[in-house]
Design a protein around this motif. Structure first.
Motif, PDB file in Angstrom:
ATOM      1  N   UNK A 170       3.036 -10.330 -21.881  1.00 49.81           N
ATOM      2  CA  UNK A 170       3.142 -11.494 -21.406  1.00 49.81           C
ATOM      3  C   UNK A 170       2.305 -11.924 -20.092  1.00 49.81           C
ATOM      4  N   UNK A 171       2.003 -10.662 -19.505  1.00 52.94           N
ATOM      5  CA  UNK A 171       1.533 -10.874 -18.208  1.00 52.94           C
ATOM      6  C   UNK A 171       2.091 -11.667 -17.041  1.00 52.94           C
ATOM      7  N   UNK A 172       3.391 -11.287 -17.069  1.00 53.88           N
ATOM      8  CA  UNK A 172       4.403 -12.202 -16.166  1.00 53.88           C
ATOM      9  C   UNK A 172       4.850 -11.087 -15.243  1.00 53.88           C
ATOM     10  N   UNK A 173       4.998 -11.397 -14.038  1.00 57.18           N
ATOM     11  CA  UNK A 173       5.782 -10.417 -12.998  1.00 57.18           C
ATOM     12  C   UNK A 173       7.105 -10.935 -12.786  1.00 57.18           C
ATOM     13  N   UNK A 174       7.871 -10.024 -12.666  1.00 57.68           N
ATOM     14  CA  UNK A 174       9.224 -10.413 -12.295  1.00 57.68           C
ATOM     15  C   UNK A 174       9.777  -9.291 -11.069  1.00 57.68           C
ATOM     16  N   UNK A 175      10.740  -9.572 -10.522  1.00 60.37           N
ATOM     17  CA  UNK A 175      11.111  -8.675  -9.330  1.00 60.37           C
ATOM     18  C   UNK A 175      12.473  -7.808  -9.551  1.00 60.37           C
ATOM     19  N   UNK A 176      12.451  -6.471  -8.938  1.00 61.11           N
ATOM     20  CA  UNK A 176      13.751  -5.710  -9.245  1.00 61.11           C
ATOM     21  C   UNK A 176      14.241  -5.437  -7.838  1.00 61.11           C
ATOM     22  N   UNK A 201       5.718  -2.231 -16.753  1.00 61.46           N
ATOM     23  CA  UNK A 201       4.977  -1.331 -15.460  1.00 61.46           C
ATOM     24  C   UNK A 201       5.682  -1.779 -14.187  1.00 61.46           C
ATOM     25  N   UNK A 202       5.938  -0.737 -13.489  1.00 64.13           N
ATOM     26  CA  UNK A 202       6.807  -0.729 -12.122  1.00 64.13           C
ATOM     27  C   UNK A 202       5.957  -0.472 -10.778  1.00 64.13           C
ATOM     28  N   UNK A 203       5.823  -1.512 -10.147  1.00 67.69           N
ATOM     29  CA  UNK A 203       4.999  -1.221  -8.763  1.00 67.69           C
ATOM     30  C   UNK A 203       5.913  -0.984  -7.796  1.00 67.69           C
ATOM     31  N   UNK A 204       6.008   0.274  -7.341  1.00 71.24           N
ATOM     32  CA  UNK A 204       7.268   0.723  -6.585  1.00 71.24           C
ATOM     33  C   UNK A 204       7.164   1.249  -5.317  1.00 71.24           C
ATOM     34  N   UNK A 205       7.998   1.128  -4.358  1.00 66.90           N
ATOM     35  CA  UNK A 205       7.901   1.729  -2.971  1.00 66.90           C
ATOM     36  C   UNK A 205       6.637   0.882  -2.047  1.00 66.90           C
ATOM     37  N   UNK A 258       0.606  -1.250   0.072  1.00 66.94           N
ATOM     38  CA  UNK A 258       0.074   0.083   0.065  1.00 66.94           C
ATOM     39  C   UNK A 258       0.923   1.062   0.030  1.00 66.94           C
ATOM     40  N   UNK A 259       0.250   2.327  -0.270  1.00 63.74           N
ATOM     41  CA  UNK A 259       1.032   3.796  -0.395  1.00 63.74           C
ATOM     42  C   UNK A 259       2.161   3.606  -1.330  1.00 63.74           C
ATOM     43  N   UNK A 260       2.002   2.987  -2.475  1.00 71.32           N
ATOM     44  CA  UNK A 260       2.971   2.612  -3.555  1.00 71.32           C
ATOM     45  C   UNK A 260       2.400   3.407  -4.762  1.00 71.32           C
ATOM     46  N   UNK A 261       3.159   3.155  -5.882  1.00 72.37           N
ATOM     47  CA  UNK A 261       2.690   3.948  -6.951  1.00 72.37           C
ATOM     48  C   UNK A 261       2.917   2.836  -8.010  1.00 72.37           C
ATOM     49  N   UNK A 262       2.413   3.112  -9.378  1.00 72.12           N
ATOM     50  CA  UNK A 262       2.413   2.158 -10.393  1.00 72.12           C
ATOM     51  C   UNK A 262       2.718   2.992 -11.707  1.00 72.12           C
ATOM     52  N   UNK A 263       4.131   2.745 -12.281  1.00 75.41           N
ATOM     53  CA  UNK A 263       4.210   3.800 -13.548  1.00 75.41           C
ATOM     54  C   UNK A 263       4.875   2.726 -14.546  1.00 75.41           C
ATOM     55  N   UNK A 274       5.079  -7.200 -17.172  1.00 72.35           N
ATOM     56  CA  UNK A 274       5.064  -7.215 -18.631  1.00 72.35           C
ATOM     57  C   UNK A 274       3.604  -7.120 -19.105  1.00 72.35           C
ATOM     58  N   UNK A 275       3.122  -6.313 -19.559  1.00 70.93           N
ATOM     59  CA  UNK A 275       1.528  -6.203 -20.008  1.00 70.93           C
ATOM     60  C   UNK A 275       1.497  -7.178 -21.224  1.00 70.93           C
TER      61      UNK A 275
END
Length: 359
Positions: free
Chosen positions: A102-108, A84-88, A73-78, A99-100
């Protein structure tokens, strides 16, 4: 049923105005002034009809993905170059990358410290977190610096120091002509210290400049820019000091002219005032997505679109699930929103991503 409603809308919104103007024009064939008035009226109706037609047939749905993102929560999506990066967010959380195609999530990489309550902005393919906060409720603390994430190298760095007398959190941030405009925010978490401050930060020179104060103090709100104007919509005047919680949600729409450094107040008000919403700009509209308020325990699922040309709001289809403390992305004629919280407050954290599309 839906097809019948769309048919009625088409008749009312497109055909009837033509008929009405045509009949009226026949009555005033010889009156040139009236003819001009009627033509102007027709142009306005055509513009409104076109604006209202955007997103016809769109609905929200939860999509299935491969891999998972870290609930937060209290994050952002850019969006940076189509990913797309779900950050913070609260706690020190890895970046979740979607990745829209392939609909695959990876981690940074994880940020160097806990960073939450910010509106992320993308500049030269990097993600800037300006006027974020850290620590826990209700005395979250504004951080001293800008933090920058570089997707290409999956690295974080500490950016410029924010002037001590302008530090706050939960501010709106938007990019205009390679400069960051920072609006409003709060000094002491959710406790007290709502401000109307407005600043511009130039990343090329590391210079901060104070601008004219906004008409309304607000936090937990996003800023949006269309043309040469910045819009502040939504948010709340947080005040846990007086146990007011979400009672101070803001309905007023403030408009800043980036050329003249002057503020004005729009005639229209946000129909469902709320804070912690996501927002996207689509053509001449600013979409206010989801949020929270004292009006209801469950997070809002409403979507209100403000048209900067007509100065009016319209209501779009609601999300599948209400949520707040979220970000949103407009990409390839679709809108995405993810994570956040299902009720007002800090729980439950949501594990779904929704898409607004015709598909």
């Amino acid at each position: 049923m839906l097809n019948k409603q769309l048919c009625h809308y088409y008749v009312a919104g497109f055909i009837l105005p033509y008929i009405a103007v045509y009949l009226a024009s026949q009555l005033f064939k010889k009156d040139l002034i009236m003819k001009k008035v009627l033509l102007l009226a027709l142009s306005i109706m055509l513009f409104i009809s076109k604006a209202n037609a955007q997103f016809d047939g769109y609905t929200w749905k939860v999509i299935t993905t491969t891999g998972d993102f870290l609930k937060r929560e209290e994050a952002d999506f850019v969006n940076v170059n189509g990913k797309f990066y779900l950050i913070g967010g609260r706690k020190i959380q890895e970046v979740s990358i979607f990745d829209p195609k392939t609909s695959i999530w990876t981690t940074g990489a994880k940020p160097p410290m806990e960073l939450h309550h910010f509106q992320a902005a993308v500049y030269k393919d990097e993600i800037y977190l300006i006027c974020a906060m850290t620590a826990g409720y209700p005395h979250e603390k504004p951080v001293d610096n800008i933090y920058i994430y570089t997707p290409k190298t999956d690295t974080w760095r500490v950016g410029a120091t924010i002037p001590q007398d302008r530090r706050r959190g939960s501010a709106g941030v938007a990019l205009y002509k390679d400069k960051f405009y920072v609006t409003s925010g709060i000094l002491d978490g959710h406790y007290t210290g709502n401000v109307t401050w407005v600043d511009v930060y130039d990343p090329k020179t590391d210079k901060w400049t104070k601008l004219a104060d906004a008409p309304t103090a607000r936090d937990h709100a996003h800023a949006a820019i269309i043309g040469d104007k910045l819009y502040s919509i939504g948010g709340v005047q947080s005040n846990a000091k007086e146990n007011k919680g979400l009672q101070g949600v803001v309905a007023q729409v403030d408009v800043y002219d980036l050329k003249t450094n002057k503020w004005s107040v729009a005639d229209a008000k946000l129909p469902n005032p709320r804070a912690g919403n996501g927002s996207v700009v689509v053509d001449n509209e600013i979409l206010v997505i989801a949020g929270e308020s004292a009006k209801q325990r469950v997070a809002h699922n409403e979507v209100d679109a403000y048209n900067v040309k007509t100065g009016q709001f319209r209501t779009l289809p609601p999300l599948v699930q209400g949520r707040h403390a979220v970000g949103a992305i407009y990409h390839d004629k679709k809108i995405y929103t993810v994570a956040g919280v299902g009720n007002a407050g800090g729980s439950p954290l949501l594990s779904t991503i929704e898409i607004f599309s015709k598909d």
